[in-house]
Design an enzyme around this catalytic site. Structure first.
Site, short mmCIF file in Angstrom:
data_model
loop_
_atom_site.label_atom_id
_atom_site.label_comp_id
_atom_site.label_asym_id
_atom_site.label_seq_id
_atom_site.Cartn_x
_atom_site.Cartn_y
_atom_site.Cartn_z
N ARG A 1 0.89 -1.18 -0.14
CA ARG A 1 0.11 0.01 0.06
C ARG A 1 0.87 1.29 -0.09
NH1 ARG A 1 -3.17 3.21 3.77
NH2 ARG A 1 -4.92 3.82 3.06
N ASP B 1 19.16 -17.05 -26.12
CA ASP B 1 18.17 -17.72 -27.10
C ASP B 1 17.19 -18.29 -26.11
OD1 ASP B 1 20.19 -19.66 -26.04
OD2 ASP B 1 20.75 -20.30 -28.08
N CYS C 1 30.35 -27.17 -20.40
CA CYS C 1 30.69 -26.32 -19.54
C CYS C 1 31.86 -26.59 -18.65
CB CYS C 1 29.35 -25.94 -18.73
SG CYS C 1 29.11 -27.52 -17.49
#
Length: 748
Positions: free
Chosen positions: A347, A543, A607
């Site tokens: 609020r 991507d 990786c």
């Protein structure tokens, strides 16, 4: 006749004639005609801000003629009949208007505005004020401003330009647009009004009028007696809580949840608490029901009240151990005393606050709120004067005296300088708004002209060059050709979107780290050279994220609040949509779904780690296994042939499995299981309602993924929808969606 009741036509005619004659009479020589000021107050909160000004006006009868109109919740018994405190302050109330339609829901608020608009014209016509003072952002105040502006009465709006993050913002800004003059509390509010094209000369930086009273009044010697009278004889200074929570009309369900959690936390905290009933907004009835269901009014640690006079409320806030809730008093007035505050929910989002305010934006249990109480209760902070220095009233009175009633009543807006509009012709109107989409893959570089509806109007494909310079040059060449063709295709290009592999900073348009498939593509600024050469805005993203954006705009994800897209192709990637927004993460590597580890001793991934999904389920992983089987003469079965010059790939493995090759079937089963386990992890962490499988391998993985979820996922996550993407070109469509969403002012 009771004030506020309708008068007969003859009496109205007489009063209007008399009032017109009074206004035409010239004041005695050397004396200035008194300014007739009407102050309209709707509730206990706005009266605390208006009362100091009313006292100031009343103290100068030779300059001002004060008229007081009371409406709204002031006149409702459930909210304390607070009009009585106005009478106790010895103000003559000229009109009392019963304008509240009970119901405490959205429809009742609208009906209350309508009822006020029906009743106000008679009162304003009878009083004929020179200026009307309206405060804040209540729906009653919107009715006042609307009626006054349509009746050509000047309006001074108090506390406009502020930001709080709820429907109050819309109402407050609407009143500001209707008002002729503004008295604001902070420099930021002043800047906001100027940005809204309000006349700077009609804006006064005054401060909050209530600060004039509270900066001195909180030092009263009898504060201990006030604490005892409201909370109890045994309660000591800084050893009690003041709670005041109102409903958020744009999110009633959540605000009631927060209110219930607040009560649970306070009960557990076990400190004496003064709790005020919520205001009359939609949702207040449900909040009162929660209070009564928990027995708050009978609880020995609580004192529940409908109203506390402002001068005593100041004492209670100033000497409290903590204030909790979502009242503006917590983020404004409490800061003047250094009282610790816990602000709950949304609020007051956007309000300027001092360091005394600790925000709890959302909570699922009362533990977070309880912990906030532990952190805040009993502390003391430096006093804040963000909202005033105690001299607001004298500034506002001088401002009122300076108003020139001879000025034209029609307010003026100060618009910034803009370029002159270009006349439109039929060809311009019929243009198709489109984007240039660039997909940078490991093998091919593709550019497409994509329309607003997701149609790839024209596509261009070239082999991806190996070096950075050649790659940028080719992208520019293809884009320039597409822009030439777009003119003949009647497509208006709005910008360029680029989809690329690797980790991307979309804010700066920079590829941070690329995949091994795209050489010389790390720490590369794509946006600057493209934007400079093409003279178009450029957006860049990973991507996988682009695939998620494509589904969000054109595919299965349209209208879905939380979903995940997983790309199954050469590698494994994806994107996460949470609360309709794309998640990038703090270092832009969120949704690197292919590198979720599903085995501690699995095969090596590109990786550098081991056991990633990509090491099992990507096209490269399947190609690796197909080559291994072929080298061991375990791939080919009856009905299969491989040309000596043909490189073995994932397609051969899938074909062999379909023909009954058990070794190939085992590889695909392992790959599907690995992907399924990764998706189970995603379901348990993010809990989306939908998972979309995209890419060339998606249809081969659908059934294995469903099976793993049914066997391994928690029961509550087993019902998650699994769908195969129906988009033919998600990378190009996702790149285009970045352009189309932003340039057409949609949220991105």
């Amino acid at each position: 006749m009771m004030p506020g009741h309708a008068r007969n036509p003859h009496e109205l005619y007489y009063l209007n004639t008399q009032r017109a004659q009074e206004k035409m009479e010239r004041p005695e020589k050397g004396l200035k005609q008194r300014l007739r000021v009407c102050v309209a107050t709707c509730n206990r909160a706005d009266y605390s801000k208006l009362a100091p000004i009313m006292f100031g006006i009343k103290s100068q009868p030779e300059i001002f003629d004060l008229e007081v109109v009371v409406l709204g919740s002031h006149l409702i018994d459930d909210y304390g009949n607070t009009f009585r405190m106005i009478e106790q302050d010895e103000f003559d109330i000229g009109s009392k208007l019963h304008t509240i339609v009970r119901g405490e829901d959205e429809a009742a608020m609208v009906e209350s505005v309508g009822l006020a608009l029906v009743k106000l014209p008679d009162v304003l016509q009878r009083l004929a004020p020179d200026i009307l003072l309206v405060h804040g952002d209540r729906f009653d105040a919107l009715a006042l401003a609307t009626a006054a502006s349509l009746m050509n009465i000047r309006i001074l709006h108090l506390e406009g330009g502020e930001v709080s993050g709820t429907i109050d913002d819309s109402i407050r800004h609407a009143i500001s647009k209707l008002a002729h003059y503004h008295a604001v509390c902070t420099r930021s509010a002043e800047r906001h009004l100027i940005s809204m094209c309000e006349d700077h000369s009609h804006i006064l930086l005054a401060g909050c009028p209530s600060y004039d009273k509270l900066l001195s009044a909180h030092k009263r010697d009898d504060y201990a007696d006030i604490i005892k009278s409201w909370i109890g004889d045994e309660v000591k200074e800084q050893d009690y809580i003041v709670a005041l929570q109102h409903p958020v009309t744009t999110d009633i369900k959540n605000s009631i949840k927060i209110y219930e959690l607040m009560l649970d936390a306070i009960i557990s905290f076990n400190k004496k608490t003064l709790i005020l009933f919520p205001n009359i907004d939609a949702g207040s009835k449900e909040m009162v029901r929660v209070m009564r269901r928990k027995g708050i009014e009978q609880h020995p640690k609580f004192r529940a009240v409908k109203h506390v006079p402002f001068d005593q409320f100041i004492q209670l806030i100033a000497h409290a151990g903590c204030m909790i809730g979502n009242s503006s008093c917590g983020v404004r007035e409490a800061g003047a005393f250094g009282t610790p505050v816990i602000n709950l929910g949304t609020r007051q989002t956007g309000r300027e606050t001092g360091e005394n305010v600790l925000h709890v934006r959302d909570a699922d249990t009362h533990n977070k709120i309880y912990h906030a109480l532990e952190l805040q209760f009993g502390k003391r902070y430096p006093c804040s004067k963000i909202y005033g220095d105690g001299n607001a009233v004298q500034r506002i009175l001088k401002f009122l005296q300076a108003i020139d009633l001879s000025e034209p009543l029609q307010k003026k807006f100060c618009f910034p300088l803009v370029k002159e509009c270009i006349s439109q012709d039929i060809d311009h109107i019929l243009e198709t708004q489109s984007a240039l989409a660039v997909d940078l893959g490991g093998t091919n570089l593709r550019v497409g002209i994509v329309s607003m509806k997701g149609k790839v109007v024209k596509k261009y494909i070239q082999l991806n060059p190996k070096t950075f310079e050649e790659r940028i040059e080719l992208i520019l060449t293809m884009c320039k050709q597409a822009m030439v063709d777009a003119v003949h295709l009647n497509c208006r290009i709005l910008g360029v979107g680029v989809s690329t592999g690797g980790r991307v900073n979309p804010q700066d348009g920079v590829v941070l780290h690329s995949t091994k498939l795209i050489n010389e593509w790390s720490s590369v600024d794509i946006r600057t050279p493209l934007s400079s050469a093409l003279h178009l805005p450029v957006w860049v993203d990973n991507d996988g994220n682009c695939a998620a954006l494509a589904e969000k705009k054109f595919g299965h994800g349209k209208g879905i609040e939380n979903f995940v897209t997983i790309i199954t192709g050469t590698g494994i990637g994806g994107g996460i949509i949470q609360h309709y927004e794309l998640i990038h993460g703090s270092t832009f590597c969120a949704a690197e779904l292919g590198h979720i580890v599903v085995s501690l001793d699995g095969p090596e991934c590109m990786c550098g780690s081991h056991g990633c999904i990509e090491a099992y389920s990507s096209g490269l992983a399947l190609q690796r296994e197909a080559k291994r089987l072929h080298d061991e003469d375990l791939l080919l079965v009856e009905g299969m042939t491989v040309n000596n010059k043909e490189q073995v790939n994932a397609i051969h493995l899938i074909h062999a499995a379909r023909l009954g090759n058990s070794k190939a079937e085992s590889v695909l089963h392992t790959a599907g299981t690995a992907l399924g386990l990764g998706i189970v992890n995603i379901l348990h962490i993010i809990n989306p309602s939908l998972v979309i499988l995209s890419g060339v391998l998606a249809e081969h993985y659908e059934n294995p993924v469903r099976h793993v979820i049914s066997q391994r996922a928690l029961f509550s996550a087993q019902g998650t929808k699994i769908m195969i993407s129906e988009l033919e070109d998600p990378a190009l469509l996702g790149a285009a969606s970045m352009v189309l969403d932003y340039t057409t002012r949609r949220t991105f």
